[in-house]
Design an enzyme around this catalytic site. Structure first.
Site, PDB file in Angstrom:
ATOM      1  N   GLU A 185      62.098  87.452  68.508  1.00  0.00           N
ATOM      2  CA  GLU A 185      60.818  88.116  68.256  1.00  0.00           C
ATOM      3  C   GLU A 185      60.380  88.944  69.459  1.00  0.00           C
ATOM      4  O   GLU A 185      59.831  90.042  69.299  1.00  0.00           O
ATOM      5  CB  GLU A 185      59.756  87.062  67.919  1.00  0.00           C
TER       6      GLU A 185
ATOM      7  N   ASN B 214      53.605  85.987  74.085  1.00  0.00           N
ATOM      8  CA  ASN B 214      53.405  85.286  72.820  1.00  0.00           C
ATOM      9  C   ASN B 214      52.549  84.074  73.138  1.00  0.00           C
ATOM     10  O   ASN B 214      53.047  83.028  73.560  1.00  0.00           O
ATOM     11  CB  ASN B 214      54.757  84.883  72.222  1.00  0.00           C
TER      12      ASN B 214
ATOM     13  N   ARG C 223      51.889  71.384  58.871  1.00  0.00           N
ATOM     14  CA  ARG C 223      51.209  72.056  57.759  1.00  0.00           C
ATOM     15  C   ARG C 223      51.829  71.646  56.425  1.00  0.00           C
ATOM     16  O   ARG C 223      53.021  71.384  56.342  1.00  0.00           O
ATOM     17  CB  ARG C 223      51.282  73.574  57.934  1.00  0.00           C
TER      18      ARG C 223
ATOM     19  N   HIS D 255      55.787  85.465  59.902  1.00  0.00           N
ATOM     20  CA  HIS D 255      57.090  85.457  60.590  1.00  0.00           C
ATOM     21  C   HIS D 255      57.795  86.810  60.467  1.00  0.00           C
ATOM     22  O   HIS D 255      59.010  86.905  60.578  1.00  0.00           O
ATOM     23  CB  HIS D 255      58.009  84.347  60.041  1.00  0.00           C
TER      24      HIS D 255
ATOM     25  N   ARG E 195      52.650  89.411  70.405  1.00  0.00           N
ATOM     26  CA  ARG E 195      52.767  88.932  69.028  1.00  0.00           C
ATOM     27  C   ARG E 195      51.370  88.542  68.562  1.00  0.00           C
ATOM     28  O   ARG E 195      50.685  87.734  69.188  1.00  0.00           O
ATOM     29  CB  ARG E 195      53.686  87.723  68.959  1.00  0.00           C
TER      30      ARG E 195
END
Length: 419
Positions: A383, A9, A241, A181, A93
């Site tokens: 993940e 990742n 963000r 996500h 990912r």
């Protein structure tokens, strides 16, 4: 020599990694860690599945300035621990798969080209995901790589949850709400199905709250809607963000205040959210410890927006059976969880303060139907584990078979699917 899958990742200044042994076709965690500070002050930390430290090394200065070198140092650092494993596949990912890549795919030149074309839609992530693929290609030539997309889990939304109120030709050109996500949400759906299938079959809102934050409405383990949209800017505020913003604000900044597109992008992606609002930090722990009123205001705004989206997603499903908190903030920020849930009693949500403080797996209060009837859970996400499962399924891997073995029809098909 046992066969293993490496999952990567790659971020802008870090590479997270996890190695899984193949045991009867299932992934078993062997070791994990990350190299952070790439280009600044690199630090490699790796632990085995029992949390024993296998490597802990720092390098002075920005000598490790690219992902190719970082991955080489990672593999050197954990080399003794993986000497008895044969890496037969690598999973990645990748944040954005666009409208076409709706399931994991074997990486080839055509796939790589598609992913590069999507970089502008995920500028904080996609270029670095691709850098991780490039680094793995150089380090492990000939080993198949599988790209797993954060957008894929959301690709079955109903049209009204996917579209913007624009002329149809824009939707046809790929301007639509993708959601992100997805690997985290897919893992939570998988975990719920294993441990509580009745709940998994119901109406669940999952709040993936971390430096990047979003929420997802799931019914029967499938995504129906999500707070993120065309890019990972939309929805709730995040570490740096902005989350949802009136597009008229952006027009005003460019037309009336003379900001360039690049300056607006830098503002929205890098100097907004918790950091921008507080002027202190993007880290919830630092904000909670700060005595500055701006820090408290940023957390209050964050909780309000998350609470608002829980209600909206419940409305999209016609009700709510469970709320699941996951990711760094969701799993650990007790006070913030409590503030988010305060005022949601009308939905049947009521938190048990002691359970919440203890980070218990179930933090909702006991009650009769109609009173605290929605279960509120805290679940760790995984993940990397989800990616490993996708790699196994995509390549048809077994403990005693390599992806290139004759007769591995699934692997051969996957390798040419987008050629």
């Amino acid at each position: 020599m046992s066969k293993a899958i490496l999952v990567l990742n790659a971020g802008s200044s870090s590479i997270k990694f996890e190695l899984f042994r193949l045991v009867h076709g299932e992934p078993e965690p062997e070791l994990s860690g990350q190299m952070e500070g790439i280009g600044a002050a690199p630090h490699l930390l790796a632990r085995d599945s029992h949390r024993k430290v296998l490597a802990d090394r720092r390098w002075p200065g920005p000598d490790v300035s690219e992902h190719v070198k970082a991955l080489a140092l990672i593999m050197d650092g954990i080399g003794p621990a993986i000497a008895e494993h044969e890496i037969v596949a690598i999973g990645h990912r990748v944040v954005h798969g666009g409208p076409d890549l709706a399931e994991p795919v074997v990486v080839d030149a055509a796939v790589t080209e598609k992913l590069r074309a999507l970089a502008a839609l995920a500028p904080l992530h996609q270029p670095h995901n691709l850098a991780g693929i490039d680094a793995a290609t150089r380090r492990f030539p000939g080993v198949p790589q599988v790209a797993c997309f954060d957008t894929a889990f959301h690709r079955h939304h109903p049209w009204e949850a996917d579209t913007f109120a624009l002329p149809p030709e824009f939707y046809a050109r790929g301007i639509r709400r993708y959601g992100f996500h997805g690997l985290s949400y897919e893992y939570i759906a998988h975990s719920l199905a294993e441990t509580d299938p009745d709940l998994a079959a119901g109406r669940v809102v999952v709040a993936h709250l971390g430096n990047g934050s979003s929420l997802c409405a799931m019914r029967g383990g499938r995504s129906l809607d999500s707070t993120m949209g065309f890019t990972a800017l939309d929805g709730v505020p995040m570490g740096t963000r902005c989350g949802q913003i009136d597009p008229g604000v952006l027009l005003h900044l460019m037309q009336e205040e003379g900001m360039s597109a690049g300056a607006v992008s830098a503002l929205l992606y890098g100097n907004s959210g918790l950091r921008g609002m507080s002027g202190v930090s993007q880290d919830v722990r630092a904000l909670s410890a700060s005595d500055r009123p701006e820090a408290a205001a940023a957390l209050r705004y964050y909780a309000y927006r998350v609470r608002r989206e829980i209600g909206a997603l419940a409305a999209a499903m016609g009700g709510l059976d469970a709320l699941v908190f996951t990711a760094g903030i969701g799993e650990n920020a007790r006070d913030l969880r409590g503030e988010i849930c305060a005022g949601l009693e009308f939905l049947g949500i009521r938190i048990d303060a002691a359970r919440n403080e203890a980070n218990a797996p179930v933090i909702s209060a006991d009650g009769t139907p109609g009173d605290a009837s929605v279960r509120v859970l805290v679940r760790p996400t995984d993940e990397e584990g989800m990616i490993a499962r996708h790699v196994i399924a995509t390549l048809g891997l077994q403990a005693d078979a390599s992806p290139g073995d004759p007769g591995n029809a699934k692997s051969q098909k996957a390798g040419t699917a987008l050629g």
